[in-house]
Design an enzyme around this catalytic site. Sequence first.
Site, PDB file in Angstrom:
ATOM      1  N   HIS A   1     -40.658   0.388   7.436  1.00 32.37           N
ATOM      2  CA  HIS A   1     -39.448  -0.036   8.145  1.00 32.37           C
ATOM      3  C   HIS A   1     -39.727   0.033   9.642  1.00 32.37           C
ATOM      4  CE1 HIS A   1     -34.885  -0.534   7.564  1.00 32.37           C
ATOM      5  NE2 HIS A   1     -35.149  -0.815   8.834  1.00 32.37           N
TER       6      HIS A   1
ATOM      7  N   ASN B   1     -39.623  -3.994   5.047  1.00 27.42           N
ATOM      8  CA  ASN B   1     -38.266  -4.368   5.425  1.00 27.42           C
ATOM      9  C   ASN B   1     -38.285  -5.463   6.479  1.00 27.42           C
ATOM     10  OD1 ASN B   1     -35.241  -3.701   5.489  1.00 27.42           O
ATOM     11  ND2 ASN B   1     -35.800  -3.619   7.656  1.00 27.42           N
TER      12      ASN B   1
ATOM     13  N   GLU C   1     -29.124  -4.416   2.387  1.00 27.75           N
ATOM     14  CA  GLU C   1     -28.420  -4.055   3.620  1.00 27.75           C
ATOM     15  C   GLU C   1     -27.255  -5.015   3.820  1.00 27.75           C
ATOM     16  OE1 GLU C   1     -30.683  -3.750   7.255  1.00 27.75           O
ATOM     17  OE2 GLU C   1     -32.347  -2.694   6.275  1.00 27.75           O
TER      18      GLU C   1
ATOM     19  N   ASP D   1     -36.661  10.151  19.553  1.00 24.72           N
ATOM     20  CA  ASP D   1     -37.364  11.433  19.519  1.00 24.72           C
ATOM     21  C   ASP D   1     -36.625  12.470  18.664  1.00 24.72           C
ATOM     22  OD1 ASP D   1     -39.081  10.195  21.222  1.00 24.72           O
ATOM     23  OD2 ASP D   1     -38.726  11.510  22.943  1.00 24.72           O
TER      24      ASP D   1
ATOM     25  N   GLN E   1     -35.200   5.669  12.697  1.00 22.94           N
ATOM     26  CA  GLN E   1     -33.820   5.626  13.183  1.00 22.94           C
ATOM     27  C   GLN E   1     -33.065   6.930  12.981  1.00 22.94           C
ATOM     28  OE1 GLN E   1     -33.208   1.582  11.128  1.00 22.94           O
ATOM     29  NE2 GLN E   1     -31.822   1.455  12.866  1.00 22.94           N
TER      30      GLN E   1
END
Length: 904
Positions: free
Chosen positions: A157, A201, A403, A87, A54
């Site tokens: 993750h 996760n 989270e 990317d 991310q």
Amino acid sequence: MMRGLQHHTRPCDMSGRPCRRKSLKDVLVCAVAAYNSRRFPPGFKFGAATSSYQIEGAWNVSDKSESIWDRLTHSKPSIITDGATGDVACNSYYNWEDDINIAAELGLHFYRFSLSWPRLLPTSFIDKISSDATNYYNKLIDGLIKRGIEPVVTLYHWDLPQKIQDLGGWANPYIADWFADYARVAYRLFGDRVKIWITVNEPVVACDIAYNTGFFAPGIKVPEFGNYLCGKNMLLAHAKAWRIYDEEFRSKYHGKVGLTNQIFWHMPETEEDEEITEMVRQYMKRRVANVCLMNVTVPDNKQLIDYVYYTPTRLLLLVGISTYDYYGMNYYTSRTVRKAKDGESFGSWPLEDGAVELGAVMSVKPDWKKAASMWLWSYAPGLRHKLVWLKKTYGDVEILILENGVSSFSGQLDDDFRVKYYKDHLEQVWLAITEDQVNVTSYTAWTMIDNFEWCDGYNVKFGLYDVNVTDPKRTRTPRASAKYYAKVIRSHSLDVDKYNAKAELVLVSAVWCKNPREFPSGFIFGAATAAYQIEGAWNVSDKGESIWDRFVHTNPGAVKNEENGDVAADSYHNWQQDIDIASDIGLHFYRFSVSWPRLLPTGFINIKSEDGKNYYNKLIDGLLAKGIEPVVTLYHWDLPQPIQDLGKVSFANNLLWIEPLTPADEELAELGLQHSAGRYSHPIYSKKGGWPPSIEKVMEDYSKKQGFNISRLPRFTKEEIKLIRGSYDFCAFNHYTTRLIRPAQPGEDPGFWYLTGSPELNAVLVSDPSWPSGASDMMLIYPEGMRRMIAWLRKEYGDLPFLITENGYSTSGHKLDDPDRIKFIKDYLEQVLLSIWVDGAKVFGYTYWSLIDNFEWTDGYGVKFGLYEVDYNDTLRTRTQRESARYFSDVIRTNSIDGNDIDA
């Protein structure tokens, strides 16, 4: 080693749980504390999180291989809003220092990030470990630790190597062994510094959502089958990774390993729906939790997943010994539950509106506020309900909230709705801890910065910081929620604008079986003086001339009333009186300094003064005879004049706390702290040594501006850095006052550092007009600065043991009744207690300046810091006790800031 070096802060029993309050008085105390200051328990940690795909970008840089999210976003761009990819994302592969700076600005106790499996192991297997990836993660981990931020690392993750997906991915039972190999590599590379590991996760997302919808990588839709295969193998992978750490690394690194899952709170739509609701809770939570938490029974709906069975060996792997060190959970939202009607259709589990296996339909209440994400409605009480349910189901397990956050569409910086979300949810965490006694030890905001939000691309934003993804530099800007969260962390409280030190201590008393207005067992109190300020006898026997002798004799107008230290308090002859005073007060230690020119008259070792040696021996032996520990300063500003004539200099470290005048001045305030405290601390206490990098940059730029070819700040050689770095047994500092900082206006002269400002920083130091002052020009009183100074030092240099070597208040005139000095001591000691009991700082001693009135440098004898007054008109230099001496004596005797006033 000094007696107080060890730090003692223990709860009432070895389990660490809060003590049980039995009396009405205790209950009322807790109620008053809760009303005044809703503080989190001592040791509670705040963090923020991100994940590799991310934020990192650099998807094909160096030897990194393709992940399942690389493949999905490139091969099926229509699945992602605007056809976005990760990317570049936040480009954190290159901007990792920006992320560390943000974590430090927030004041995070820990930063949670994930390793990219295909970056670290380019072939997916352990035959090749990427050196570039290893260097990247080492820089990130070391950079966090350098700023006093704990790295919390997630192994998986969701960015599975595509090569492993080509072999079946999480549906292939061999993946548990491949994941275990990957975990072992990570532990071996980073385990010496990473103490909290998250294996996986959110299995519920990586398995249930991925295979039920096909919209998450790997983009394969096999509902009611693929999700169960994935879940089973993911749990086996977690278990193997946990056992590897337990068997091979725990004894060496002493860390913790667990997994974290996203869990909704489910509540019945009507009373008749309680049974079906409990089945949904079991289905979401216990499929993962039961097999990890040493509960051999599987959920009640086992018959629904009989075709995904655990062999006896695999079940023993999971439950033979519990495979967890904590319970990790992510929480965002809640759902209501009812039984499905005949023929009613269902959406996909778990984000949409049903669980077809259970015949359950899920919905939301109309008053729940909708976020930007299609699945997220805000219902803060659900977090507390879930925490209580977990305690009821699994007992007093340690819970880490890993989270919690809310999404928006726009990039607005004024995000009051997000502030409210955090405020409401943190309140529910606080209630679960204080009212329900749930063992929650940390809270993590998702997310620290805006990032690639999976199928929503960059259209949905969770960040405390905005990231401009149209800017090649990916500029980060704090939102209002970041400033709010930073205040929560800094105050350790929900009541960020209602700080109340006494209420903090009362709340601590409700949690700890100690009176928090008492100091820890072994805490030591002292008082201080310095050679030139009290000894006198400036030219007695063979004593050499000091720089202060020369200064006051050649520049008499520089000192008020042209006074000097020629006689001072005449302690060279009255040393026995000073010992008697220290004994009367009850000091644990007496800090004094040795006069270099008295001990070595020429400044060098060719002549050692017998009279000087005898004087200090009598003083030291006399203190020991009274049970008082001598604490000796080698240099307190009286440099031998012959050495000054050679151009040699030295320094002492008095730490000024600096705060921003406005929120826009926060970066400048940090530079100010580095300029004052960091220059004399970073070379000694930091892991890398040398000057603070930010100050090196400031001085280089300022020197160039002045026309110099090189920086005016002299560089350390590698040998000098090594010599200085780590040359301490504890961190000693003096603290008296605080300043606010702002940029200098055009044409404004900043003055000189650190009394009025800094030309190098182009900054001016000012004060808050509400702060009271002492007799000294610099003496502005802001007790909170003491605690914040300690917290800053810990953030910068780690959990050092601290000895406060000076702190005091100045008056003028003849005054034995000195209530202002008593208030000063009490208020500053209160901040020391908060640092110890609330923040967990290892402060082991406090020194009041000064034991007796003395020659106060350029203020001469007009300014008085002493607990004892000295009559300088009397040739005997008579000492007389002030009321503050009696108060300080009571503090020492009772080990409490309340002294004899037990009702204070």
